[in-house]
Design an enzyme around this catalytic site. Structure first.
Site, mmCIF file in Angstrom:
data_model
loop_
_atom_site.group_PDB
_atom_site.id
_atom_site.type_symbol
_atom_site.label_atom_id
_atom_site.label_comp_id
_atom_site.label_asym_id
_atom_site.label_seq_id
_atom_site.Cartn_x
_atom_site.Cartn_y
_atom_site.Cartn_z
ATOM 1 C CG ASN A 114 -0.376 -0.109 2.442
ATOM 2 O OD1 ASN A 114 0.745 -0.022 2.576
ATOM 3 N ND2 ASN A 114 -1.151 -0.147 3.600
ATOM 4 C CG HIS A 117 4.546 3.863 8.217
ATOM 5 N ND1 HIS A 117 3.971 3.500 8.850
ATOM 6 C CD2 HIS A 117 5.353 4.788 8.919
ATOM 7 C CE1 HIS A 117 3.958 3.884 10.251
ATOM 8 N NE2 HIS A 117 5.005 4.910 10.173
HETATM 9 P P1 RTP Z 1 1.150 2.085 8.199
HETATM 10 O O1 RTP Z 1 1.022 1.684 9.647
HETATM 11 O O2 RTP Z 1 2.135 1.075 7.227
HETATM 12 O O3 RTP Z 1 1.207 3.582 7.663
HETATM 13 O O4 RTP Z 1 -0.409 1.700 7.716
HETATM 14 P P2 RTP Z 1 -1.792 2.135 8.492
HETATM 15 O O5 RTP Z 1 -1.435 2.607 9.687
HETATM 16 O O6 RTP Z 1 -2.649 2.527 7.520
HETATM 17 O O7 RTP Z 1 -2.314 0.630 8.941
HETATM 18 P P3 RTP Z 1 -1.891 -0.259 10.138
HETATM 19 O O8 RTP Z 1 -3.363 -0.715 10.720
HETATM 20 O O9 RTP Z 1 -0.856 0.653 11.142
HETATM 21 O O10 RTP Z 1 -1.150 -1.545 9.630
HETATM 22 C C1 RTP Z 1 0.091 -1.690 9.069
HETATM 23 C C2 RTP Z 1 0.237 -2.179 7.656
HETATM 24 O O11 RTP Z 1 -0.250 -3.673 7.967
HETATM 25 C C3 RTP Z 1 -1.048 -4.127 7.040
HETATM 26 N N1 RTP Z 1 -2.246 -4.413 7.276
HETATM 27 N N2 RTP Z 1 -2.876 -5.765 6.698
HETATM 28 N N3 RTP Z 1 -4.586 -7.760 6.151
HETATM 29 C C4 RTP Z 1 -4.996 -6.714 7.134
HETATM 30 O O12 RTP Z 1 -6.052 -6.891 7.739
HETATM 31 C C5 RTP Z 1 -3.967 -5.550 7.474
HETATM 32 N N4 RTP Z 1 -4.346 -4.648 8.247
HETATM 33 C C6 RTP Z 1 -3.097 -3.967 8.119
HETATM 34 C C7 RTP Z 1 -0.960 -2.683 5.688
HETATM 35 O O13 RTP Z 1 -0.088 -2.931 4.791
HETATM 36 C C8 RTP Z 1 -0.634 -1.767 6.880
HETATM 37 O O14 RTP Z 1 -0.446 -0.671 6.090
HETATM 38 MG MG MG Z 2 0.062 2.134 11.048
#
Ligand code: RTP
Ligand code: MG
Length: 141
Positions: A114, A117
């Site tokens: 995605n 970060h």
């Molecule tokens: P990031 O930390 O990478 O900026 O992303 P984010 O805050 O939008 O999302 P987060 O909840 O912190 O999750 C970190 C990364 O884990 C992967 N993810 N996969 N399969 C799933 O349900 C799932 N949920 C999260 C995503 O690549 C996310 O960016």
């Molecule tokens: Mg995150």
């Protein structure tokens, strides 16, 4: 609003797509300044430490494997309300839910690959900036 710093990572998928410059342009057009940056191949240990809060989540191993699949571009962004501003530019975690015109809507392929970060709070931003950059490598501008 206060002057803030936040940690941003351009993930391996977006580095491979050769859109580092396009993403930096979005930061700059939104009034965020790059005050530190480096390209890095993360080790497994570094990626696991960075995402330690997600250690118990089912997607943790896939996330770590993806983050070490190629070099990433790591930067500190500075500006008014930088934490939230960067999260707005990024769009929702799943690109299918990301608003049109956001980085993830335009460059991300899936919830795993995605593109970017961004720190999710001012408190985490300070921890994440310090994880990758000694204070002397961050330049006030
Ligand atoms: P990031 O930390 O990478 O900026 O992303 P984010 O805050 O939008 O999302 P987060 O909840 O912190 O999750 C970190 C990364 O884990 C992967 N993810 N996969 N399969 C799933 O349900 C799932 N949920 C999260 C995503 O690549 C996310 O960016
Ligand atoms: Mg995150």
């Amino acid at each position: 609003m206060a002057l803030e710093r936040t940690l941003s990572i351009i993930k391996p998928d977006a580095v491979a797509k050769n859109v580092i410059g396009e993403i930096y342009t979005r930061f700059e057009k939104a009034g965020l300044k790059v005050v530190a940056s480096k390209m890095k191949q993360l080790s497994k240990q570094e990626a696991e430490g960075f995402y330690a809060v997600h250690r118990e989540r089912p997607f943790f191993n896939a996330l770590v494997e993806f983050m070490i699949s190629g070099p990433v571009m790591i930067q500190v962004l500075e500006g008014e309300g930088a934490v939230l501003k960067n999260r707005d530019l990024m769009g929702a975690t799943n690109p299918k839910d990301a608003a049109p015109g956001t980085i993830r809507a335009d460059f991300a392929d899936s919830i795993d690959a995605n593109a970017v970060h961004g720190s999710d709070s001012l408190e985490n931003a300070a921890i994440e900036v310090a994880y990758f950059f000694p204070a002397t490598d961050v330049y006030a501008r």
